[in-house]
Design a protein around this motif. Structure first.
Motif, PDB file in Angstrom:
ATOM      1  N   LYS A  41      -6.494  49.438  24.442  1.00 51.99           N
ATOM      2  CA  LYS A  41      -5.956  50.254  23.356  1.00 51.99           C
ATOM      3  C   LYS A  41      -6.411  51.699  23.475  1.00 51.99           C
ATOM      4  O   LYS A  41      -5.851  52.577  22.836  1.00 51.99           O
ATOM      5  N   GLY A  42      -7.413  51.946  24.294  1.00 48.01           N
ATOM      6  CA  GLY A  42      -7.924  53.300  24.459  1.00 48.01           C
ATOM      7  C   GLY A  42      -8.844  53.385  25.656  1.00 48.01           C
ATOM      8  O   GLY A  42      -9.273  52.376  26.201  1.00 48.01           O
ATOM      9  N   VAL A  43      -9.112  54.611  26.033  1.00 43.95           N
ATOM     10  CA  VAL A  43     -10.052  54.865  27.127  1.00 43.95           C
ATOM     11  C   VAL A  43     -10.883  56.088  26.730  1.00 43.95           C
ATOM     12  O   VAL A  43     -10.350  57.052  26.167  1.00 43.95           O
ATOM     13  N   ARG A  44     -12.162  56.008  26.965  1.00 45.43           N
ATOM     14  CA  ARG A  44     -13.040  57.127  26.631  1.00 45.43           C
ATOM     15  C   ARG A  44     -12.742  58.297  27.570  1.00 45.43           C
ATOM     16  O   ARG A  44     -12.495  58.104  28.752  1.00 45.43           O
ATOM     17  N   PHE A  45     -12.807  59.496  27.019  1.00 48.63           N
ATOM     18  CA  PHE A  45     -12.601  60.686  27.846  1.00 48.63           C
ATOM     19  C   PHE A  45     -13.631  60.744  28.968  1.00 48.63           C
ATOM     20  O   PHE A  45     -13.323  61.182  30.078  1.00 48.63           O
ATOM     21  N   GLU A  46     -14.838  60.303  28.695  1.00 54.91           N
ATOM     22  CA  GLU A  46     -15.890  60.296  29.718  1.00 54.91           C
ATOM     23  C   GLU A  46     -15.493  59.388  30.886  1.00 54.91           C
ATOM     24  O   GLU A  46     -15.657  59.753  32.047  1.00 54.91           O
ATOM     25  N   THR A  47     -14.952  58.211  30.565  1.00 53.70           N
ATOM     26  CA  THR A  47     -14.504  57.284  31.616  1.00 53.70           C
ATOM     27  C   THR A  47     -13.346  57.885  32.391  1.00 53.70           C
ATOM     28  O   THR A  47     -13.319  57.841  33.630  1.00 53.70           O
ATOM     29  N   LEU A  48     -12.388  58.471  31.687  1.00 49.29           N
ATOM     30  CA  LEU A  48     -11.249  59.105  32.340  1.00 49.29           C
ATOM     31  C   LEU A  48     -11.711  60.250  33.237  1.00 49.29           C
ATOM     32  O   LEU A  48     -11.239  60.391  34.373  1.00 49.29           O
ATOM     33  N   ALA A  49     -12.646  61.040  32.760  1.00 46.20           N
ATOM     34  CA  ALA A  49     -13.182  62.151  33.555  1.00 46.20           C
ATOM     35  C   ALA A  49     -13.885  61.636  34.809  1.00 46.20           C
ATOM     36  O   ALA A  49     -13.724  62.206  35.894  1.00 46.20           O
ATOM     37  N   ASN A  50     -14.647  60.555  34.665  1.00 46.01           N
ATOM     38  CA  ASN A  50     -15.339  59.981  35.823  1.00 46.01           C
ATOM     39  C   ASN A  50     -14.351  59.447  36.861  1.00 46.01           C
ATOM     40  O   ASN A  50     -14.549  59.611  38.068  1.00 46.01           O
ATOM     41  N   ILE A  51     -13.281  58.808  36.384  1.00 42.53           N
ATOM     42  CA  ILE A  51     -12.249  58.308  37.289  1.00 42.53           C
ATOM     43  C   ILE A  51     -11.608  59.476  38.033  1.00 42.53           C
ATOM     44  O   ILE A  51     -11.461  59.444  39.262  1.00 42.53           O
ATOM     45  N   CYS A  52     -11.234  60.510  37.302  1.00 43.04           N
ATOM     46  CA  CYS A  52     -10.584  61.673  37.915  1.00 43.04           C
ATOM     47  C   CYS A  52     -11.507  62.376  38.906  1.00 43.04           C
ATOM     48  O   CYS A  52     -11.068  62.793  39.984  1.00 43.04           O
ATOM     49  N   GLN A  53     -12.764  62.478  38.561  1.00 46.70           N
ATOM     50  CA  GLN A  53     -13.728  63.118  39.466  1.00 46.70           C
ATOM     51  C   GLN A  53     -13.852  62.309  40.755  1.00 46.70           C
ATOM     52  O   GLN A  53     -13.817  62.862  41.848  1.00 46.70           O
ATOM     53  N   TYR A  54     -13.959  60.995  40.626  1.00 46.17           N
ATOM     54  CA  TYR A  54     -14.143  60.152  41.812  1.00 46.17           C
ATOM     55  C   TYR A  54     -12.889  60.123  42.687  1.00 46.17           C
ATOM     56  O   TYR A  54     -12.987  60.139  43.919  1.00 46.17           O
ATOM     57  N   LEU A  55     -11.722  60.087  42.056  1.00 45.06           N
ATOM     58  CA  LEU A  55     -10.466  60.003  42.809  1.00 45.06           C
ATOM     59  C   LEU A  55      -9.880  61.383  43.149  1.00 45.06           C
ATOM     60  O   LEU A  55      -8.835  61.460  43.789  1.00 45.06           O
ATOM     61  N   HIS A  56     -10.553  62.449  42.700  1.00 45.61           N
ATOM     62  CA  HIS A  56     -10.078  63.816  42.951  1.00 45.61           C
ATOM     63  C   HIS A  56      -8.626  63.966  42.486  1.00 45.61           C
ATOM     64  O   HIS A  56      -7.740  64.296  43.270  1.00 45.61           O
ATOM     65  N   CYS A  57      -8.413  63.695  41.189  1.00 46.35           N
ATOM     66  CA  CYS A  57      -7.071  63.781  40.627  1.00 46.35           C
ATOM     67  C   CYS A  57      -7.149  64.308  39.203  1.00 46.35           C
ATOM     68  O   CYS A  57      -8.229  64.584  38.689  1.00 46.35           O
ATOM     69  N   GLN A  58      -6.007  64.439  38.580  1.00 44.35           N
ATOM     70  CA  GLN A  58      -5.898  64.892  37.197  1.00 44.35           C
ATOM     71  C   GLN A  58      -5.514  63.705  36.307  1.00 44.35           C
ATOM     72  O   GLN A  58      -4.912  62.738  36.798  1.00 44.35           O
ATOM     73  N   PRO A  59      -5.811  63.764  34.997  1.00 40.94           N
ATOM     74  CA  PRO A  59      -5.423  62.671  34.101  1.00 40.94           C
ATOM     75  C   PRO A  59      -3.934  62.346  34.171  1.00 40.94           C
ATOM     76  O   PRO A  59      -3.540  61.185  34.087  1.00 40.94           O
TER      77      PRO A  59
END
Length: 72
Positions: A41-59
């Motif tokens: 139902k949701g995702v924390r911005f911190e988790t999304l930021a960590n995913i983007c940082q690791y995958l070198h991508c944008q939300p």
């Protein structure tokens, strides 16, 4: 209207396994699987930021909005 999660596509492009990403961002593989399938139902911005940082991508590379054209 819905939000489509394209995380699995981005992971495939970057050749990153679920196990590797889950470990790198500090969540369980089970929770990552739920996120990849859009079953959360949701995702924390911190988790999304960590995913983007690791995958070198944008939300926007991971999340996509598909609206219903009949709604105004």
């Amino acid at each position: 209207m819905e939000i489509i999660v394209n995380l699995d596509v981005m992971m495939a492009i970057r050749k990153v396994s679920s196990k590797e990403l889950a470990k790198a961002i500090g969540i369980t593989e089970a929770n990552l699987s739920l996120l990849k399938r859009g079953k959360v139902k949701g995702v924390r911005f911190e988790t999304l930021a960590n995913i983007c940082q690791y995958l070198h991508c944008q939300p926007g590379d991971i999340l996509e909005f598909r609206g219903d054209d009949t709604e105004k």
